[in-house]
Scaffold this motif. Structure first.
Motif, PDB file in Angstrom:
ATOM      1  N   ALA A  88      52.233  71.148  56.708  1.00  0.00           N
ATOM      2  CA  ALA A  88      51.989  70.542  55.599  1.00  0.00           C
ATOM      3  C   ALA A  88      51.146  70.178  54.858  1.00  0.00           C
ATOM      4  O   ALA A  88      51.261  70.173  53.809  1.00  0.00           O
ATOM      5  N   LYS A  89      49.858  70.871  54.836  1.00  0.00           N
ATOM      6  CA  LYS A  89      48.962  71.131  53.705  1.00  0.00           C
ATOM      7  C   LYS A  89      50.037  72.164  52.448  1.00  0.00           C
ATOM      8  O   LYS A  89      49.496  71.846  51.268  1.00  0.00           O
ATOM      9  N   ALA A  90      50.571  72.849  53.396  1.00  0.00           N
ATOM     10  CA  ALA A  90      51.276  74.417  51.892  1.00  0.00           C
ATOM     11  C   ALA A  90      52.465  73.352  51.385  1.00  0.00           C
ATOM     12  O   ALA A  90      52.135  73.552  50.501  1.00  0.00           O
ATOM     13  N   ALA A  91      53.085  72.643  52.274  1.00  0.00           N
ATOM     14  CA  ALA A  91      54.744  72.067  51.710  1.00  0.00           C
ATOM     15  C   ALA A  91      53.419  71.220  50.548  1.00  0.00           C
ATOM     16  O   ALA A  91      54.730  70.761  49.210  1.00  0.00           O
ATOM     17  N   GLY A  92      52.214  70.385  50.398  1.00  0.00           N
ATOM     18  CA  GLY A  92      51.901  69.631  49.684  1.00  0.00           C
ATOM     19  C   GLY A  92      51.519  70.461  48.551  1.00  0.00           C
ATOM     20  O   GLY A  92      52.101  69.374  47.436  1.00  0.00           O
ATOM     21  N   ALA A  93      50.586  71.479  49.004  1.00  0.00           N
ATOM     22  CA  ALA A  93      50.248  72.551  47.391  1.00  0.00           C
ATOM     23  C   ALA A  93      51.600  72.258  46.670  1.00  0.00           C
ATOM     24  O   ALA A  93      51.380  72.452  45.802  1.00  0.00           O
ATOM     25  N   LEU A  94      52.754  72.759  47.271  1.00  0.00           N
ATOM     26  CA  LEU A  94      54.109  73.544  46.494  1.00  0.00           C
ATOM     27  C   LEU A  94      54.430  72.275  45.815  1.00  0.00           C
ATOM     28  O   LEU A  94      55.410  72.142  45.043  1.00  0.00           O
ATOM     29  N   MET A  95      54.446  71.364  46.727  1.00  0.00           N
ATOM     30  CA  MET A  95      55.458  69.714  46.003  1.00  0.00           C
ATOM     31  C   MET A  95      54.524  69.545  44.976  1.00  0.00           C
ATOM     32  O   MET A  95      55.073  68.846  44.032  1.00  0.00           O
ATOM     33  N   VAL A  96      52.660  70.052  45.103  1.00  0.00           N
ATOM     34  CA  VAL A  96      52.377  69.310  43.162  1.00  0.00           C
ATOM     35  C   VAL A  96      52.447  70.413  41.984  1.00  0.00           C
ATOM     36  O   VAL A  96      53.301  69.973  41.071  1.00  0.00           O
ATOM     37  N   ILE A  97      52.308  71.767  42.692  1.00  0.00           N
ATOM     38  CA  ILE A  97      52.789  72.934  41.814  1.00  0.00           C
ATOM     39  C   ILE A  97      54.118  73.038  41.365  1.00  0.00           C
ATOM     40  O   ILE A  97      53.886  73.267  39.711  1.00  0.00           O
ATOM     41  N   THR A  98      54.912  72.661  42.326  1.00  0.00           N
ATOM     42  CA  THR A  98      56.294  72.492  41.757  1.00  0.00           C
ATOM     43  C   THR A  98      56.949  71.414  40.772  1.00  0.00           C
ATOM     44  O   THR A  98      57.874  71.441  40.411  1.00  0.00           O
ATOM     45  N   ILE A  99      56.383  70.727  40.325  1.00  0.00           N
ATOM     46  CA  ILE A  99      56.455  69.460  39.361  1.00  0.00           C
ATOM     47  C   ILE A  99      56.538  70.364  37.906  1.00  0.00           C
ATOM     48  O   ILE A  99      57.319  69.825  37.211  1.00  0.00           O
ATOM     49  N   THR A 100      55.971  71.855  37.275  1.00  0.00           N
ATOM     50  CA  THR A 100      56.196  72.266  36.260  1.00  0.00           C
ATOM     51  C   THR A 100      57.426  72.984  36.495  1.00  0.00           C
ATOM     52  O   THR A 100      57.755  73.585  37.468  1.00  0.00           O
ATOM     53  N   THR A 101      58.107  73.228  35.668  1.00  0.00           N
ATOM     54  CA  THR A 101      59.262  74.035  35.170  1.00  0.00           C
ATOM     55  C   THR A 101      59.040  75.614  35.302  1.00  0.00           C
ATOM     56  O   THR A 101      59.665  75.773  36.422  1.00  0.00           O
ATOM     57  N   GLU A 102      57.484  76.120  34.808  1.00  0.00           N
ATOM     58  CA  GLU A 102      56.972  77.359  36.116  1.00  0.00           C
ATOM     59  C   GLU A 102      56.831  77.643  37.810  1.00  0.00           C
ATOM     60  O   GLU A 102      57.652  78.450  37.857  1.00  0.00           O
ATOM     61  N   GLY A 103      56.363  76.043  37.956  1.00  0.00           N
ATOM     62  CA  GLY A 103      56.400  76.302  39.408  1.00  0.00           C
ATOM     63  C   GLY A 103      57.679  76.596  40.078  1.00  0.00           C
ATOM     64  O   GLY A 103      57.463  76.539  41.187  1.00  0.00           O
TER      65      GLY A 103
ATOM     66  N   TYR B  20      60.747  77.446  39.183  1.00  0.00           N
ATOM     67  CA  TYR B  20      61.156  78.795  39.583  1.00  0.00           C
ATOM     68  C   TYR B  20      60.011  80.217  39.517  1.00  0.00           C
ATOM     69  O   TYR B  20      61.149  80.836  40.804  1.00  0.00           O
ATOM     70  N   LYS B  21      58.903  79.888  40.162  1.00  0.00           N
ATOM     71  CA  LYS B  21      58.479  81.286  40.604  1.00  0.00           C
ATOM     72  C   LYS B  21      58.594  80.393  42.333  1.00  0.00           C
ATOM     73  O   LYS B  21      58.557  81.589  43.532  1.00  0.00           O
ATOM     74  N   SER B  22      58.659  78.916  42.621  1.00  0.00           N
ATOM     75  CA  SER B  22      59.004  79.229  44.503  1.00  0.00           C
ATOM     76  C   SER B  22      60.298  79.291  44.257  1.00  0.00           C
ATOM     77  O   SER B  22      60.389  79.561  45.370  1.00  0.00           O
ATOM     78  N   ILE B  23      60.780  78.725  43.828  1.00  0.00           N
ATOM     79  CA  ILE B  23      62.323  79.362  44.185  1.00  0.00           C
ATOM     80  C   ILE B  23      62.752  80.754  44.157  1.00  0.00           C
ATOM     81  O   ILE B  23      63.501  81.615  44.928  1.00  0.00           O
ATOM     82  N   GLU B  24      61.957  81.576  43.278  1.00  0.00           N
ATOM     83  CA  GLU B  24      61.925  82.684  43.584  1.00  0.00           C
ATOM     84  C   GLU B  24      61.484  84.011  44.430  1.00  0.00           C
ATOM     85  O   GLU B  24      61.656  84.744  45.038  1.00  0.00           O
ATOM     86  N   SER B  25      60.467  82.981  45.167  1.00  0.00           N
ATOM     87  CA  SER B  25      59.506  83.427  46.601  1.00  0.00           C
ATOM     88  C   SER B  25      60.529  83.188  47.326  1.00  0.00           C
ATOM     89  O   SER B  25      59.458  82.761  48.729  1.00  0.00           O
ATOM     90  N   LYS B  26      61.299  82.326  47.771  1.00  0.00           N
ATOM     91  CA  LYS B  26      62.455  82.098  48.557  1.00  0.00           C
ATOM     92  C   LYS B  26      61.445  81.290  49.786  1.00  0.00           C
ATOM     93  O   LYS B  26      61.856  80.978  50.843  1.00  0.00           O
ATOM     94  N   SER B  27      62.368  79.884  48.891  1.00  0.00           N
ATOM     95  CA  SER B  27      60.752  78.421  49.665  1.00  0.00           C
ATOM     96  C   SER B  27      61.562  77.417  49.907  1.00  0.00           C
ATOM     97  O   SER B  27      61.249  77.332  50.841  1.00  0.00           O
ATOM     98  N   ILE B  28      62.761  77.805  49.535  1.00  0.00           N
ATOM     99  CA  ILE B  28      63.492  76.389  49.929  1.00  0.00           C
ATOM    100  C   ILE B  28      64.125  76.683  51.440  1.00  0.00           C
ATOM    101  O   ILE B  28      64.274  75.759  51.799  1.00  0.00           O
ATOM    102  N   PRO B  29      64.394  78.339  52.337  1.00  0.00           N
ATOM    103  CA  PRO B  29      64.823  78.349  53.294  1.00  0.00           C
ATOM    104  C   PRO B  29      63.482  77.584  54.645  1.00  0.00           C
ATOM    105  O   PRO B  29      64.589  77.168  55.058  1.00  0.00           O
ATOM    106  N   PRO B  30      61.777  78.069  54.139  1.00  0.00           N
ATOM    107  CA  PRO B  30      61.275  77.502  55.465  1.00  0.00           C
ATOM    108  C   PRO B  30      61.081  75.937  54.489  1.00  0.00           C
ATOM    109  O   PRO B  30      60.775  75.224  55.855  1.00  0.00           O
ATOM    110  N   LEU B  31      61.243  75.143  53.645  1.00  0.00           N
ATOM    111  CA  LEU B  31      61.441  74.592  53.356  1.00  0.00           C
ATOM    112  C   LEU B  31      62.153  73.162  54.105  1.00  0.00           C
ATOM    113  O   LEU B  31      62.151  72.178  54.570  1.00  0.00           O
TER     114      LEU B  31
END
Length: 341
Positions: free
Chosen positions: A247-262, A264-275
Protein backbone atom coordinates in the motif's frame (compact mmCIF):
# COMPACT_ATOMS: atom_id res chain seq x y z
CA UNK A 1 6.88 -20.22 72.50
CA UNK A 2 6.99 -16.81 70.77
CA UNK A 3 10.38 -15.18 70.22
CA UNK A 4 11.55 -11.68 69.37
CA UNK A 5 13.47 -12.79 66.29
CA UNK A 6 13.17 -10.25 63.43
CA UNK A 7 13.44 -11.39 59.80
CA UNK A 8 16.21 -10.00 57.66
CA UNK A 9 13.94 -9.92 54.61
CA UNK A 10 12.26 -6.73 53.45
CA UNK A 11 8.46 -6.47 53.60
CA UNK A 12 6.88 -7.87 50.40
CA UNK A 13 5.61 -4.49 49.13
CA UNK A 14 8.95 -2.67 49.45
CA UNK A 15 11.05 -2.22 46.31
CA UNK A 16 14.65 -1.41 47.30
CA UNK A 17 15.43 -0.08 43.81
CA UNK A 18 12.91 2.77 44.11
CA UNK A 19 12.86 5.76 46.41
CA UNK A 20 9.97 5.65 48.89
CA UNK A 21 7.32 8.24 48.06
CA UNK A 22 6.32 10.87 50.57
CA UNK A 23 2.63 11.27 51.29
CA UNK A 24 0.40 13.41 49.05
CA UNK A 25 1.73 16.75 47.83
CA UNK A 26 5.14 16.16 49.39
CA UNK A 27 5.99 13.25 47.05
CA UNK A 28 7.22 15.17 44.02
CA UNK A 29 9.18 17.88 45.90
CA UNK A 30 10.96 15.07 47.75
CA UNK A 31 11.78 13.28 44.48
CA UNK A 32 13.03 16.53 43.00
CA UNK A 33 15.44 16.99 45.91
CA UNK A 34 16.66 13.43 45.46
CA UNK A 35 17.20 13.98 41.72
CA UNK A 36 19.67 16.71 42.62
CA UNK A 37 21.44 14.63 45.26
CA UNK A 38 25.18 14.16 45.06
CA UNK A 39 24.72 10.46 45.92
CA UNK A 40 24.42 8.29 42.81
CA UNK A 41 22.13 5.63 44.30
CA UNK A 42 19.76 8.33 45.52
CA UNK A 43 19.44 9.79 42.02
CA UNK A 44 18.92 6.34 40.53
CA UNK A 45 16.21 5.38 43.02
CA UNK A 46 14.41 8.70 42.53
CA UNK A 47 14.37 8.15 38.75
CA UNK A 48 13.04 4.61 39.18
CA UNK A 49 10.18 5.93 41.29
CA UNK A 50 9.56 8.79 38.87
CA UNK A 51 9.09 6.35 35.97
CA UNK A 52 6.01 5.01 37.76
CA UNK A 53 4.69 8.36 38.96
CA UNK A 54 4.84 10.12 35.56
CA UNK A 55 2.29 7.81 33.95
CA UNK A 56 -0.38 10.02 35.55
CA UNK A 57 -0.93 13.30 33.67
CA UNK A 58 -1.88 15.07 36.92
CA UNK A 59 1.53 14.22 38.36
CA UNK A 60 3.20 15.71 35.26
CA UNK A 61 1.50 19.04 35.95
CA UNK A 62 2.69 18.88 39.56
CA UNK A 63 6.20 17.94 38.41
CA UNK A 64 6.33 21.04 36.22
CA UNK A 65 5.41 23.24 39.17
CA UNK A 66 8.16 21.88 41.44
CA UNK A 67 10.88 22.07 38.77
CA UNK A 68 11.42 18.38 38.02
CA UNK A 69 11.80 19.00 34.27
CA UNK A 70 14.75 21.32 34.90
CA UNK A 71 16.32 18.64 37.10
CA UNK A 72 15.81 16.03 34.38
CA UNK A 73 17.45 18.30 31.83
CA UNK A 74 20.56 18.49 34.01
CA UNK A 75 20.59 14.72 34.47
CA UNK A 76 20.76 14.17 30.70
CA UNK A 77 24.47 14.97 30.96
CA UNK A 78 25.07 12.79 34.04
CA UNK A 79 28.20 10.64 33.88
CA UNK A 80 26.33 7.50 34.98
CA UNK A 81 24.69 5.55 32.10
CA UNK A 82 21.85 4.25 34.30
CA UNK A 83 20.92 7.80 35.28
CA UNK A 84 20.91 8.89 31.63
CA UNK A 85 18.87 5.85 30.61
CA UNK A 86 16.20 6.36 33.27
CA UNK A 87 16.11 10.11 32.67
CA UNK A 88 15.35 9.58 28.98
CA UNK A 89 12.74 6.98 29.95
CA UNK A 90 10.99 9.49 32.24
CA UNK A 91 11.03 12.09 29.46
CA UNK A 92 9.58 9.55 27.02
CA UNK A 93 6.73 8.82 29.44
CA UNK A 94 6.09 12.53 29.93
CA UNK A 95 6.03 13.12 26.16
CA UNK A 96 3.12 10.69 25.97
CA UNK A 97 0.90 13.42 27.42
CA UNK A 98 0.06 16.75 25.79
CA UNK A 99 1.21 18.72 28.82
CA UNK A 100 4.54 16.88 28.73
CA UNK A 101 5.06 17.64 25.04
CA UNK A 102 4.42 21.31 25.72
CA UNK A 103 6.95 21.17 28.57
CA UNK A 104 9.59 19.88 26.11
CA UNK A 105 9.42 23.15 24.20
CA UNK A 106 9.00 25.46 27.17
CA UNK A 107 11.99 23.93 29.00
CA UNK A 108 14.21 23.54 25.91
CA UNK A 109 14.55 19.79 26.32
CA UNK A 110 14.87 18.84 22.64
CA UNK A 111 18.47 19.94 22.01
CA UNK A 112 19.99 18.43 25.22
CA UNK A 113 18.04 15.23 24.50
CA UNK A 114 19.31 15.14 20.91
CA UNK A 115 22.90 15.19 22.17
CA UNK A 116 22.29 11.67 23.45
CA UNK A 117 21.84 10.40 19.86
CA UNK A 118 25.60 9.75 20.03
CA UNK A 119 25.58 8.11 23.46
CA UNK A 120 27.61 4.92 23.77
CA UNK A 121 24.74 3.09 25.52
CA UNK A 122 22.10 1.66 23.17
CA UNK A 123 19.18 2.02 25.62
CA UNK A 124 20.00 5.69 26.17
CA UNK A 125 19.98 6.35 22.42
CA UNK A 126 16.75 4.40 21.95
CA UNK A 127 14.95 6.23 24.76
CA UNK A 128 16.20 9.59 23.49
CA UNK A 129 14.85 8.89 19.99
CA UNK A 130 11.56 7.59 21.39
CA UNK A 131 11.14 10.72 23.51
CA UNK A 132 11.82 12.98 20.51
CA UNK A 133 9.44 10.95 18.35
CA UNK A 134 6.70 11.10 20.98
CA UNK A 135 7.14 14.86 21.30
CA UNK A 136 6.35 15.26 17.58
CA UNK A 137 2.86 13.79 17.95
CA UNK A 138 1.24 17.22 18.40
CA UNK A 139 1.75 20.34 16.24
CA UNK A 140 4.35 22.25 18.32
CA UNK A 141 6.65 19.20 18.52
CA UNK A 142 7.67 18.85 14.86
CA UNK A 143 8.31 22.59 14.69
CA UNK A 144 10.61 22.28 17.70
CA UNK A 145 12.63 19.52 16.00
CA UNK A 146 12.80 21.46 12.74
CA UNK A 147 13.82 24.70 14.47
CA UNK A 148 16.53 22.79 16.32
CA UNK A 149 17.93 21.72 12.90
CA UNK A 150 17.86 18.03 13.85
CA UNK A 151 16.64 16.62 10.53
CA UNK A 152 20.14 16.24 9.08
CA UNK A 153 21.29 14.40 12.21
CA UNK A 154 18.26 12.09 12.12
CA UNK A 155 18.81 11.24 8.46
CA UNK A 156 22.48 10.47 9.06
CA UNK A 157 21.54 8.11 11.91
CA UNK A 158 19.31 6.13 9.54
CA UNK A 159 22.45 4.83 7.84
CA UNK A 160 24.28 3.60 10.94
CA UNK A 161 21.80 2.91 13.75
CA UNK A 162 20.20 -0.32 14.95
CA UNK A 163 16.91 -1.36 13.36
CA UNK A 164 14.69 -0.48 16.33
CA UNK A 165 16.09 3.04 16.41
CA UNK A 166 15.73 3.33 12.63
CA UNK A 167 12.01 2.68 12.94
CA UNK A 168 11.66 5.43 15.54
CA UNK A 169 13.63 7.86 13.36
CA UNK A 170 11.40 7.11 10.37
CA UNK A 171 8.35 7.92 12.50
CA UNK A 172 9.94 11.17 13.69
CA UNK A 173 10.77 12.25 10.14
CA UNK A 174 7.23 11.33 9.04
CA UNK A 175 5.80 13.80 11.55
CA UNK A 176 8.32 16.51 10.71
CA UNK A 177 7.84 16.30 6.94
CA UNK A 178 4.21 17.27 7.37
CA UNK A 179 5.55 20.67 8.44
CA UNK A 180 8.68 21.07 6.32
CA UNK A 181 10.50 18.95 3.72
CA UNK A 182 13.33 21.33 2.82
CA UNK A 183 15.72 20.15 5.53
CA UNK A 184 15.08 16.50 4.65
CA UNK A 185 15.77 17.14 0.96
CA UNK A 186 18.98 19.03 1.79
CA UNK A 187 20.08 16.12 4.02
CA UNK A 188 19.69 13.58 1.16
CA UNK A 189 16.83 11.85 2.94
CA UNK A 190 15.52 10.41 -0.35
CA UNK A 191 18.73 8.43 -0.77
CA UNK A 192 18.52 7.13 2.81
CA UNK A 193 14.86 6.13 2.42
CA UNK A 194 15.56 4.39 -0.89
CA UNK A 195 18.33 2.38 0.72
CA UNK A 196 15.88 1.10 3.35
CA UNK A 197 13.33 -0.12 0.77
CA UNK A 198 15.31 -3.36 0.49
CA UNK A 199 15.56 -3.90 4.26
CA UNK A 200 14.75 -7.33 5.69
CA UNK A 201 12.27 -5.96 8.24
CA UNK A 202 8.80 -5.31 6.72
CA UNK A 203 8.00 -2.46 9.11
CA UNK A 204 11.12 -0.58 7.99
CA UNK A 205 10.29 -1.12 4.30
CA UNK A 206 6.76 0.13 4.97
CA UNK A 207 7.87 3.25 6.85
CA UNK A 208 10.59 4.03 4.31
CA UNK A 209 8.02 3.93 1.48
CA UNK A 210 5.66 6.09 3.53
CA UNK A 211 8.39 8.66 4.14
CA UNK A 212 9.26 8.68 0.42
CA UNK A 213 5.62 9.55 -0.25
CA UNK A 214 5.81 12.39 2.33
CA UNK A 215 9.02 13.72 0.83
CA UNK A 216 7.66 13.52 -2.74
CA UNK A 217 4.72 15.87 -2.27
CA UNK A 218 6.76 18.98 -3.19
CA UNK A 219 8.06 19.16 -6.77
CA UNK A 220 11.69 19.00 -5.64
CA UNK A 221 10.93 15.72 -3.86
CA UNK A 222 9.47 14.18 -7.03
CA UNK A 223 12.57 15.23 -8.96
CA UNK A 224 14.83 13.79 -6.28
CA UNK A 225 12.98 10.45 -6.41
CA UNK A 226 13.68 10.26 -10.13
CA UNK A 227 17.33 11.23 -9.68
CA UNK A 228 17.92 8.70 -6.88
CA UNK A 229 16.40 5.86 -8.93
CA UNK A 230 13.80 5.31 -6.25
CA UNK A 231 11.01 4.19 -8.60
CA UNK A 232 12.42 0.72 -9.51
CA UNK A 233 12.78 -0.12 -5.80
CA UNK A 234 9.17 0.93 -5.18
CA UNK A 235 7.98 -1.19 -8.10
CA UNK A 236 9.60 -4.25 -6.51
CA UNK A 237 7.68 -3.56 -3.29
CA UNK A 238 4.36 -3.64 -5.16
CA UNK A 239 4.71 -7.45 -5.00
CA UNK A 240 5.78 -7.53 -1.35
CA UNK A 241 4.30 -10.22 0.92
CA UNK A 242 3.02 -7.63 3.39
CA UNK A 243 -0.08 -5.61 2.54
CA UNK A 244 1.04 -2.42 4.33
CA UNK A 245 4.28 -2.38 2.35
CA UNK A 246 2.40 -2.79 -0.95
CA UNK A 247 0.00 0.00 0.00
CA UNK A 248 2.74 2.49 0.94
CA UNK A 249 4.79 1.66 -2.17
CA UNK A 250 1.75 2.29 -4.38
CA UNK A 251 1.12 5.52 -2.48
CA UNK A 252 4.67 6.72 -3.11
CA UNK A 253 4.35 5.95 -6.84
CA UNK A 254 0.98 7.70 -6.87
CA UNK A 255 2.69 10.93 -5.73
CA UNK A 256 5.90 10.65 -7.78
CA UNK A 257 4.06 9.94 -11.06
CA UNK A 258 2.23 13.26 -10.98
CA UNK A 259 5.13 14.74 -12.94
CA UNK A 260 5.80 13.79 -16.57
CA UNK A 261 9.28 12.54 -15.72
CA UNK A 262 7.89 10.37 -12.93
CA UNK A 263 5.22 8.92 -15.25
CA UNK A 264 7.68 7.79 -17.91
CA UNK A 265 10.26 6.48 -15.45
CA UNK A 266 7.53 4.47 -13.76
CA UNK A 267 6.29 3.05 -17.07
CA UNK A 268 9.89 2.18 -18.04
CA UNK A 269 10.25 0.37 -14.71
CA UNK A 270 7.31 -1.90 -15.62
CA UNK A 271 5.11 -0.62 -12.80
CA UNK A 272 1.77 -1.11 -14.59
CA UNK A 273 1.47 -4.95 -14.32
CA UNK A 274 1.99 -5.05 -10.52
CA UNK A 275 -0.32 -2.04 -10.10
CA UNK A 276 -3.03 -3.91 -12.02
CA UNK A 277 -2.49 -6.89 -9.71
CA UNK A 278 -3.09 -4.63 -6.70
CA UNK A 279 -6.61 -3.89 -7.93
CA UNK A 280 -7.59 -7.25 -6.43
CA UNK A 281 -5.69 -6.70 -3.18
CA UNK A 282 -7.58 -7.41 0.05
CA UNK A 283 -6.15 -4.23 1.59
CA UNK A 284 -8.35 -1.26 0.67
CA UNK A 285 -5.49 1.24 0.96
CA UNK A 286 -3.44 -0.78 -1.52
CA UNK A 287 -6.37 -0.84 -3.98
CA UNK A 288 -6.98 2.88 -3.57
CA UNK A 289 -3.35 3.90 -4.04
CA UNK A 290 -2.95 1.54 -7.00
CA UNK A 291 -5.99 3.03 -8.74
CA UNK A 292 -4.72 6.57 -8.17
CA UNK A 293 -1.26 5.61 -9.50
CA UNK A 294 -2.90 4.01 -12.56
CA UNK A 295 -4.86 7.24 -13.08
CA UNK A 296 -1.72 9.37 -13.18
CA UNK A 297 0.06 6.90 -15.48
CA UNK A 298 -2.92 6.94 -17.85
CA UNK A 299 -2.26 10.61 -18.46
CA UNK A 300 0.76 9.55 -20.54
CA UNK A 301 -0.17 8.22 -24.02
CA UNK A 302 1.89 5.04 -23.65
CA UNK A 303 0.44 4.40 -20.22
CA UNK A 304 -3.12 4.99 -21.43
CA UNK A 305 -2.62 2.51 -24.26
CA UNK A 306 -1.28 -0.19 -21.94
CA UNK A 307 -4.10 0.39 -19.43
CA UNK A 308 -6.94 -0.20 -21.90
CA UNK A 309 -7.00 -3.81 -20.66
CA UNK A 310 -7.96 -2.74 -17.13
CA UNK A 311 -11.16 -0.83 -17.90
CA UNK A 312 -13.45 -3.81 -17.29
CA UNK A 313 -11.75 -4.54 -13.98
CA UNK A 314 -12.18 -0.95 -12.87
CA UNK A 315 -15.85 -1.05 -13.84
CA UNK A 316 -16.28 -4.18 -11.74
CA UNK A 317 -14.59 -2.43 -8.79
CA UNK A 318 -16.86 0.57 -9.25
CA UNK A 319 -19.91 -1.67 -8.96
CA UNK A 320 -18.82 -4.05 -6.19
CA UNK A 321 -16.17 -2.48 -3.94
CA UNK A 322 -17.14 -1.77 -0.33
CA UNK A 323 -15.01 1.38 -0.02
CA UNK A 324 -16.52 4.66 -1.20
CA UNK A 325 -13.06 6.14 -1.74
CA UNK A 326 -12.04 3.21 -3.97
CA UNK A 327 -15.27 3.49 -5.99
CA UNK A 328 -14.74 7.23 -6.52
CA UNK A 329 -11.09 6.65 -7.57
CA UNK A 330 -12.12 3.88 -9.99
CA UNK A 331 -14.65 6.19 -11.64
CA UNK A 332 -11.97 8.88 -12.11
CA UNK A 333 -9.52 6.31 -13.49
CA UNK A 334 -11.99 5.06 -16.09
CA UNK A 335 -12.62 8.64 -17.22
CA UNK A 336 -8.88 9.27 -17.72
CA UNK A 337 -8.14 5.94 -19.43
CA UNK A 338 -11.05 6.28 -21.87
CA UNK A 339 -10.27 9.92 -22.69
CA UNK A 340 -9.65 10.60 -26.37
CA UNK A 341 -7.96 13.73 -27.72
Amino acid sequence: MATTRITAQLPPNIDPTKAPLAYGDRALPKLNRELNSATLITRQRALMALCDVMHNAEHICSALRVGIVASLRRLLSDTNPVVRMKTTEVLFIMAGHAVGRTAFLENYIIIPLAKLFDDEVYDVRLNAHKAIQMSTQSPPGPEGVINARLIESLVSKLKIEEDDIREVILDTLHSCMFIDTDQALEASAMSAFTMLLSHDRPSIRCKAARDIMDLSFPLDGKRKACEENTIPSLVILLRDDHAEVRAKAAGALMVITITTEGKYKSIESKSIPPLISLLSDVHSEARLNAIKAITTLAEAPSGRQELQQVIEKLQFIQETDTSDAVIKAAKAAIKVITWKP
